[in-house]
Design a protein around this motif. Sequence first.
Motif, PDB file in Angstrom:
ATOM      1  N   ASN A  99       0.785  -1.189   0.011  1.00  0.00           N
ATOM      2  CA  ASN A  99       0.263   0.306  -0.302  1.00  0.00           C
ATOM      3  C   ASN A  99       0.695   1.396  -0.178  1.00  0.00           C
ATOM      4  OD1 ASN A  99      -2.771  -2.121  -0.025  1.00  0.00           O
ATOM      5  ND2 ASN A  99      -2.251  -2.203   2.525  1.00  0.00           N
ATOM      6  N   SER A 100       1.651   1.151  -0.601  1.00  0.00           N
ATOM      7  CA  SER A 100       2.465   2.548  -0.346  1.00  0.00           C
ATOM      8  C   SER A 100       3.420   2.607  -2.208  1.00  0.00           C
ATOM      9  CB  SER A 100       3.844   2.142   0.393  1.00  0.00           C
ATOM     10  OG  SER A 100       3.436   1.840   1.572  1.00  0.00           O
ATOM     11  N   GLU A 101       3.704   4.058  -2.868  1.00  0.00           N
ATOM     12  CA  GLU A 101       4.430   4.604  -3.679  1.00  0.00           C
ATOM     13  C   GLU A 101       4.887   5.720  -3.602  1.00  0.00           C
ATOM     14  OE1 GLU A 101       0.425   6.581  -5.630  1.00  0.00           O
ATOM     15  OE2 GLU A 101       0.888   7.556  -4.070  1.00  0.00           O
ATOM     16  N   VAL A 102       6.120   5.721  -5.154  1.00  0.00           N
ATOM     17  CA  VAL A 102       7.233   6.128  -4.324  1.00  0.00           C
ATOM     18  C   VAL A 102       6.732   8.422  -4.881  1.00  0.00           C
ATOM     19  CG1 VAL A 102       9.531   6.989  -5.279  1.00  0.00           C
ATOM     20  CG2 VAL A 102       8.693   4.541  -4.891  1.00  0.00           C
ATOM     21  N   ALA A 103       6.324   8.307  -4.223  1.00  0.00           N
ATOM     22  CA  ALA A 103       6.523  10.198  -4.281  1.00  0.00           C
ATOM     23  C   ALA A 103       7.790  11.311  -4.194  1.00  0.00           C
ATOM     24  CB  ALA A 103       5.763  10.831  -2.936  1.00  0.00           C
ATOM     25  N   ASP A 104       8.879  10.227  -4.280  1.00  0.00           N
ATOM     26  CA  ASP A 104      10.240  11.404  -4.548  1.00  0.00           C
ATOM     27  C   ASP A 104      11.749  10.502  -4.617  1.00  0.00           C
ATOM     28  OD1 ASP A 104      11.146  13.213  -5.565  1.00  0.00           O
ATOM     29  OD2 ASP A 104      11.101  14.472  -2.980  1.00  0.00           O
ATOM     30  N   GLY A 141      -2.375   8.193   3.050  1.00  0.00           N
ATOM     31  CA  GLY A 141      -1.633   9.812   2.577  1.00  0.00           C
ATOM     32  C   GLY A 141       0.089  10.109   3.218  1.00  0.00           C
ATOM     33  N   THR A 142       0.505   9.074   4.279  1.00  0.00           N
ATOM     34  CA  THR A 142       1.241  10.056   5.286  1.00  0.00           C
ATOM     35  C   THR A 142       2.278   9.308   4.276  1.00  0.00           C
ATOM     36  OG1 THR A 142       1.116   7.643   6.325  1.00  0.00           O
ATOM     37  CG2 THR A 142      -0.419   8.487   7.340  1.00  0.00           C
TER      38      THR A 142
END
Length: 330
Positions: free
Chosen positions: A199-204, A222-223
Amino acid sequence: MRQVIIIGSGPAGYTAAIYAARANLEPLVIASSVEVGGELMNTTEVENFPGFPEAIMGPDLMTRMQEQAERFGAEVLYQDVVSLDLDGDVKSVTLGNGEVHQAYSVIYATGSAYRKLGVPGEERLSGRGVSWCATCDGFFFRERTIAVVGGGDSAMEEATFLTKFASKVYIIHRKDTLRASKIMQERAFANEKIEFIWNSEVADILGDEAVTGVVLRSTTDGTTRELPLDGLFVAIGNDPRTHLVHDKLELTAEGTIWVDGRTSRTSVPGVFAAGDVIDPTYRQAVTAAASGTVAALDVEHYLAGRGEAALPESDVAQIDGLPDAATVGA
Ligand code: NDP
């Protein structure tokens, strides 16, 4: 003047070349300057191509396909196509070196390109810790901590392969279930060096000269949090390579080239398409090869119909005996 030019050198392109060459069509294969052999050149063991019970390395399989095509008279050029003129009876293919080749038919089998994450740092750190090819770059990450993004077969395969080098491999996936096949999932679950981040995506992607980590964002609340890393492998699928034809051939809603039913016939007479570039669903080496076969048979039919194919009588008789192209299965 050629009977047929085949653009692409993956399983679809080479299988089309084998069939076209065996039909005495003397195909010209434009194999690309850097991506000869297509995606399987970046793969390790191929365990599901029939006829290789002990598996075969992707590059070996592609070399054999090329040799098989050349044995029957296919000519392979290591050039990129820069533009195409597909209107009219004679098709023109312009290459990066300025050469223009002409043919009565074209088989377009350019496959698909790696999908990008589209996050900050991805372009800047590409080749500096961000990679799309574990077999090419895995060696540089000995005893390092790395991550693979994706939940499909590619991500499982890359992550499993990378454990040969890395001390730790995270798999970052945006859901809590995988899309990968059962056998690939189980192999990854059983590997002690692999840890899943669900349940995680790479934001940066962080780092100045090289990757130092990523910012992960939870897809549930969204954390965000930072994860220190030495490398990031992106394995989130592919998009069909249609940039040369998107304004010339009809495309589907999924972005693949439209073909008529089960045939390889595109919206332009004399232009045929095969492999991943027409397939949003199956995208296997075997299905691409089968699709290349369909394209070569469709080309034979087309050329015989326009009376240009320099075919021996026996082959023409065989083509005339073909069922309607729409019923020719893969
Ligand atoms: P897939 O399309 O099967 O999987 C892509 C994965 O990446 C999915 O889990 C998807 O998530 C995730 N994803 C897509 N876009 C993003 C994004 N922007 N950010 C984060 N995650 C994203 O692609 P593959 O390359 O894995 O496989 C393609 C085809 O090739 C499949 O048919 C596969 O079976 C085949 N293949 C077979 C192999 C073998 O049999 N040895 C090896 C490799 C590939 P979500 O699940 O949420 O959609």
